[in-house]
Design a protein around this motif. Sequence first.
Motif, PDB file in Angstrom:
ATOM      1  N   ILE A 137       1.011  -1.174   0.045  1.00 25.41           N
ATOM      2  CA  ILE A 137      -0.042  -0.010   0.093  1.00 25.41           C
ATOM      3  C   ILE A 137       0.847   1.476  -0.065  1.00 25.41           C
ATOM      4  N   LEU A 138       1.996   1.136   0.942  1.00 24.21           N
ATOM      5  CA  LEU A 138       2.932   2.334   1.002  1.00 24.21           C
ATOM      6  C   LEU A 138       3.576   2.604  -0.409  1.00 24.21           C
ATOM      7  N   ARG A 139       4.007   1.564  -1.121  1.00 21.49           N
ATOM      8  CA  ARG A 139       4.777   1.772  -2.505  1.00 21.49           C
ATOM      9  C   ARG A 139       3.548   1.950  -3.447  1.00 21.49           C
ATOM     10  N   ALA A 140       2.542   1.657  -3.461  1.00 20.64           N
ATOM     11  CA  ALA A 140       1.474   2.134  -4.483  1.00 20.64           C
ATOM     12  C   ALA A 140       1.371   3.525  -4.292  1.00 20.64           C
ATOM     13  N   LEU A 141       1.105   4.008  -2.990  1.00 21.43           N
ATOM     14  CA  LEU A 141       1.034   5.548  -2.858  1.00 21.43           C
ATOM     15  C   LEU A 141       2.107   6.060  -3.231  1.00 21.43           C
ATOM     16  N   ALA A 142       3.232   5.799  -2.943  1.00 20.95           N
ATOM     17  CA  ALA A 142       4.516   6.584  -3.385  1.00 20.95           C
ATOM     18  C   ALA A 142       4.439   6.536  -4.911  1.00 20.95           C
ATOM     19  N   GLU A 143       4.217   5.323  -5.434  1.00 25.52           N
ATOM     20  CA  GLU A 143       3.999   5.442  -6.965  1.00 25.52           C
ATOM     21  C   GLU A 143       2.997   6.527  -7.737  1.00 25.52           C
ATOM     22  N   ILE A 144       1.931   6.519  -7.007  1.00 26.55           N
ATOM     23  CA  ILE A 144       0.788   7.260  -7.372  1.00 26.55           C
ATOM     24  C   ILE A 144       1.197   8.715  -7.433  1.00 26.55           C
ATOM     25  N   GLY A 145       1.783   9.186  -6.463  1.00 24.22           N
ATOM     26  CA  GLY A 145       2.501  10.417  -6.091  1.00 24.22           C
ATOM     27  C   GLY A 145       1.530  11.436  -5.638  1.00 24.22           C
ATOM     28  N   ARG A 146       0.398  11.199  -5.642  1.00 24.73           N
ATOM     29  CA  ARG A 146      -0.746  12.248  -5.224  1.00 24.73           C
ATOM     30  C   ARG A 146      -1.951  11.655  -4.307  1.00 24.73           C
ATOM     31  N   ALA A 147      -2.593  12.282  -3.918  1.00 26.82           N
ATOM     32  CA  ALA A 147      -3.724  11.807  -3.043  1.00 26.82           C
ATOM     33  C   ALA A 147      -4.558  10.938  -3.743  1.00 26.82           C
ATOM     34  N   ALA A 148      -4.704   9.519  -3.274  1.00 21.75           N
ATOM     35  CA  ALA A 148      -5.276   8.516  -4.028  1.00 21.75           C
ATOM     36  C   ALA A 148      -6.317   7.964  -3.023  1.00 21.75           C
ATOM     37  N   SER A 149      -7.497   7.486  -3.468  1.00 24.36           N
ATOM     38  CA  SER A 149      -8.529   6.716  -2.524  1.00 24.36           C
ATOM     39  C   SER A 149      -8.244   5.301  -2.832  1.00 24.36           C
ATOM     40  N   SER A 150      -8.777   4.529  -1.693  1.00 24.60           N
ATOM     41  CA  SER A 150      -8.408   3.421  -1.506  1.00 24.60           C
ATOM     42  C   SER A 150      -8.825   2.279  -2.569  1.00 24.60           C
ATOM     43  N   LYS A 151      -9.960   2.838  -3.427  1.00 26.70           N
ATOM     44  CA  LYS A 151     -10.232   2.108  -4.628  1.00 26.70           C
ATOM     45  C   LYS A 151      -9.025   2.224  -5.613  1.00 26.70           C
ATOM     46  N   GLU A 152      -8.492   3.618  -5.767  1.00 25.15           N
ATOM     47  CA  GLU A 152      -7.398   3.507  -6.634  1.00 25.15           C
ATOM     48  C   GLU A 152      -6.011   2.892  -6.411  1.00 25.15           C
ATOM     49  N   ILE A 153      -5.755   2.850  -4.931  1.00 23.07           N
ATOM     50  CA  ILE A 153      -4.866   1.922  -4.485  1.00 23.07           C
ATOM     51  C   ILE A 153      -4.991   0.614  -4.740  1.00 23.07           C
ATOM     52  N   ALA A 154      -6.132   0.057  -4.419  1.00 21.79           N
ATOM     53  CA  ALA A 154      -6.417  -1.389  -4.655  1.00 21.79           C
ATOM     54  C   ALA A 154      -6.492  -1.745  -6.103  1.00 21.79           C
ATOM     55  N   LYS A 210      -2.496   4.947   9.299  1.00 20.99           N
ATOM     56  CA  LYS A 210      -2.411   6.491   9.594  1.00 20.99           C
ATOM     57  C   LYS A 210      -2.098   6.580  11.150  1.00 20.99           C
ATOM     58  N   LYS A 211      -2.441   5.747  12.025  1.00 24.17           N
ATOM     59  CA  LYS A 211      -2.181   5.717  13.557  1.00 24.17           C
ATOM     60  C   LYS A 211      -0.657   5.599  13.659  1.00 24.17           C
ATOM     61  N   LYS A 212       0.210   4.926  12.688  1.00 22.72           N
ATOM     62  CA  LYS A 212       1.556   4.762  12.960  1.00 22.72           C
ATOM     63  C   LYS A 212       2.330   6.223  12.128  1.00 22.72           C
ATOM     64  N   GLY A 213       1.509   6.835  11.478  1.00 19.97           N
ATOM     65  CA  GLY A 213       2.183   8.158  10.921  1.00 19.97           C
ATOM     66  C   GLY A 213       2.622   7.811   9.721  1.00 19.97           C
ATOM     67  N   LEU A 214       2.024   6.836   8.939  1.00 21.34           N
ATOM     68  CA  LEU A 214       3.098   6.235   7.829  1.00 21.34           C
ATOM     69  C   LEU A 214       2.157   6.918   6.358  1.00 21.34           C
ATOM     70  N   ILE A 215       0.818   7.179   6.630  1.00 21.77           N
ATOM     71  CA  ILE A 215      -0.044   7.997   5.646  1.00 21.77           C
ATOM     72  C   ILE A 215      -0.746   8.893   6.363  1.00 21.77           C
ATOM     73  N   GLU A 216      -1.468  10.016   5.505  1.00 23.47           N
ATOM     74  CA  GLU A 216      -2.165  10.795   5.933  1.00 23.47           C
ATOM     75  C   GLU A 216      -3.361  11.083   5.118  1.00 23.47           C
ATOM     76  N   SER A 217      -4.269  11.709   5.466  1.00 27.40           N
ATOM     77  CA  SER A 217      -5.599  11.820   4.542  1.00 27.40           C
ATOM     78  C   SER A 217      -5.663  13.555   4.660  1.00 27.40           C
ATOM     79  N   PRO A 218      -5.288  14.146   3.350  1.00 24.59           N
ATOM     80  CA  PRO A 218      -5.257  15.532   3.099  1.00 24.59           C
ATOM     81  C   PRO A 218      -6.881  15.796   3.048  1.00 24.59           C
TER      82      PRO A 218
END
Length: 68
Positions: A8-25, A43-51
């Motif tokens: 999930i973290l890698r996918a978010l890094a590759e997408i490079g912008r705010a993405a929905s859970s559907k896009e990540i999936a 999010k609780k671990k501070g690895l992602i955030e929700s802008p």
Amino acid sequence: MEDMNKAILRALAEIGRAASSKEIAEKLGVPTSKVSCRLAPLKKKGLIESPEKGKWVITEEGKKAIEA
């Protein structure tokens, strides 16, 4: 860290912008539910955030976690 969390973290890094859970999936080729249930703990671990509602971005901590 669990493989799916890292994916999930890698996918978010590759997408490079705010993405929905559907896009990540879709990027990972897994059901949205498999991603959704892991976002709050990440999010609780501070690895992602929700802008904005329903969108997620990787944090600097998250980037360090996938480099480790």
